[in-house]
Enzyme design. Structure first.
Site, PDB file in Angstrom:
ATOM      1  N   ASP A 153     -50.976  47.403 -13.702  1.00  0.00           N
ATOM      2  CA  ASP A 153     -50.231  46.490 -14.576  1.00  0.00           C
ATOM      3  C   ASP A 153     -49.624  45.356 -13.756  1.00  0.00           C
ATOM      4  O   ASP A 153     -49.644  44.188 -14.163  1.00  0.00           O
ATOM      5  CB  ASP A 153     -49.110  47.229 -15.311  1.00  0.00           C
ATOM      6  CG  ASP A 153     -49.585  48.480 -16.001  1.00  0.00           C
ATOM      7  OD1 ASP A 153     -49.704  48.486 -17.229  1.00  0.00           O
ATOM      8  OD2 ASP A 153     -49.846  49.472 -15.292  1.00  0.00           O
ATOM      9  N   ARG A 156     -52.290  42.935 -12.726  1.00  0.00           N
ATOM     10  CA  ARG A 156     -52.637  42.089 -13.870  1.00  0.00           C
ATOM     11  C   ARG A 156     -51.588  40.995 -14.067  1.00  0.00           C
ATOM     12  O   ARG A 156     -51.921  39.832 -14.317  1.00  0.00           O
ATOM     13  CB  ARG A 156     -52.741  42.944 -15.139  1.00  0.00           C
ATOM     14  CG  ARG A 156     -53.980  43.805 -15.217  1.00  0.00           C
ATOM     15  CD  ARG A 156     -53.894  44.811 -16.350  1.00  0.00           C
ATOM     16  NE  ARG A 156     -55.168  45.515 -16.552  1.00  0.00           N
ATOM     17  CZ  ARG A 156     -55.275  46.695 -17.150  1.00  0.00           C
ATOM     18  NH1 ARG A 156     -54.192  47.317 -17.619  1.00  0.00           N
ATOM     19  NH2 ARG A 156     -56.461  47.247 -17.289  1.00  0.00           N
TER      20      ARG A 156
END
Length: 321
Positions: A153, A156
């Site tokens: 995450d 990203r």
């Protein structure tokens, strides 16, 4: 644990897309000496070992790859678990919890029966809950059971911010905290562009805060969007797992956002959740506590409550059965 000068051995349990993406990444970067593949489908594990080994002449790595069984865990430095039921389109990670908890319990019991005394990395979803199950069943010190947490995450987030701000991702110090799932969040007050606060930077550059929130939403929904289009996500997490392995074997003291056991660092205890932590040869050397504002602390607490509810209503019964 084995001495640092011993051969670096990793056992991968689960030769699906995630596991083999990690294996392929390791093949290209090197850093370990032996990789053993274990899968409930032994023929698949053999085939994967053959396939990846055939690329070694074109790789800088001297990696030895083979299919094996749980006996290979005995002298391994790291065991990586990627096995488990896959997330289906429209299914949340938490809905996977009961199914995969039983799988994690069985796998962990098989690992520990060999006398394994290294580090376990958990990448099976929902990863925070599965890390909790593995630690409880294995009885290993909490710092030696590490969930992949929000490491992907965070990658990203940094990628999307880099694209938006036109600044190298290596100079973007931003983190996703909380559950690897729908209740994660970005502590924007603890985000920096180089040495400058993100909050200062967006004022100077006349950037609307809503644009940052939209980037976070894109991160939060990324897995669902990818699954909708190609049924699974695996390259990003494969690279992330390789990064985590490298930080351990390299004794790097690198700060990565992993699923780490909470002992009061964020006013929470007794669960695994994504936070920045120092990673070295011992596993998690230290959880890095951030000074969260009231809004972010509430988000963190809410994320923890989501996980605690599942632990109390589903996982404890499975662990103790």
């Amino acid at each position: 644990m084995k001495k640092d000068d011993d051969l670096k051995k990793v056992v991968l349990i689960g030769t699906g897309f995630v596991g083999m993406s990690m294996a392929y990444s390791v093949l290209n970067t090197g850093g370990i000496d032996e990789l053993v593949l274990i899968d409930i489908d032994q023929e698949k594990a053999i085939g994967e070992a053959m396939d990846i080994s055939h690329g070694l002449p074109y790789s800088k790595s001297s990696l030895k790859v083979k299919a094996g069984n749980y006996d290979d865990c005995k002298d391994a430095d790291i065991v990586v678990i990627t096995a488990g039921a896959a997330q289906k389109p429209g299914q949340t990670r938490l809905e996977l919890a009961s199914i995969n908890a039983k799988i994690m319990k069985s796998i962990t019991q098989s690992i520990m029966a060999t006398g394994f005394d290294g580090i376990i990395i958990v990448a099976s979803n929902p990863v925070d809950l599965m890390s909790y199950v593995v630690q409880r069943v294995s009885h290993l010190p909490a710092n030696r059971v590490i969930g992949s947490g929000t490491i992907l995450d965070t990658a990203r987030l940094r990628y999307l911010l880099s694209e938006f701000l036109n600044i190298s991702s290596t100079n973007i110090h931003a983190y996703i905290l909380g559950e690897h799932g729908d209740s994660s969040f970005v502590p924007w007050m603890n985000t920096y562009i180089g040495c400058k606060s993100m909050m200062e930077y967006i004022v100077e550059m006349n950037i609307d805060m809503n644009q940052l929130h939209n980037i976070y939403k894109e991160v939060q929904q990324a897995a669902y969007e990818i699954i909708k289009r190609k049924n699974a996500t695996y390259y990003g997490i494969g690279l992330s797992l390789n990064r985590l392995i490298s930080a351990i074997f390299g004794d790097e003291n690198a700060i990565l956002t992993v699923s780490a056991y909470q002992q009061g660092e964020y006013n929470q205890e007794g669960l695994y959740i994504g936070v920045p932590a120092i990673i070295n040869r011992q596993g998690i050397a230290k959880v890095i506590p951030l000074s969260l504002n009231n809004v972010d602390q509430e988000k963190f607490d809410k994320s923890c409550e989501t996980l605690k509810e599942m632990i109390d209503t589903e996982l404890e019964a499975i662990i103790n059965s």
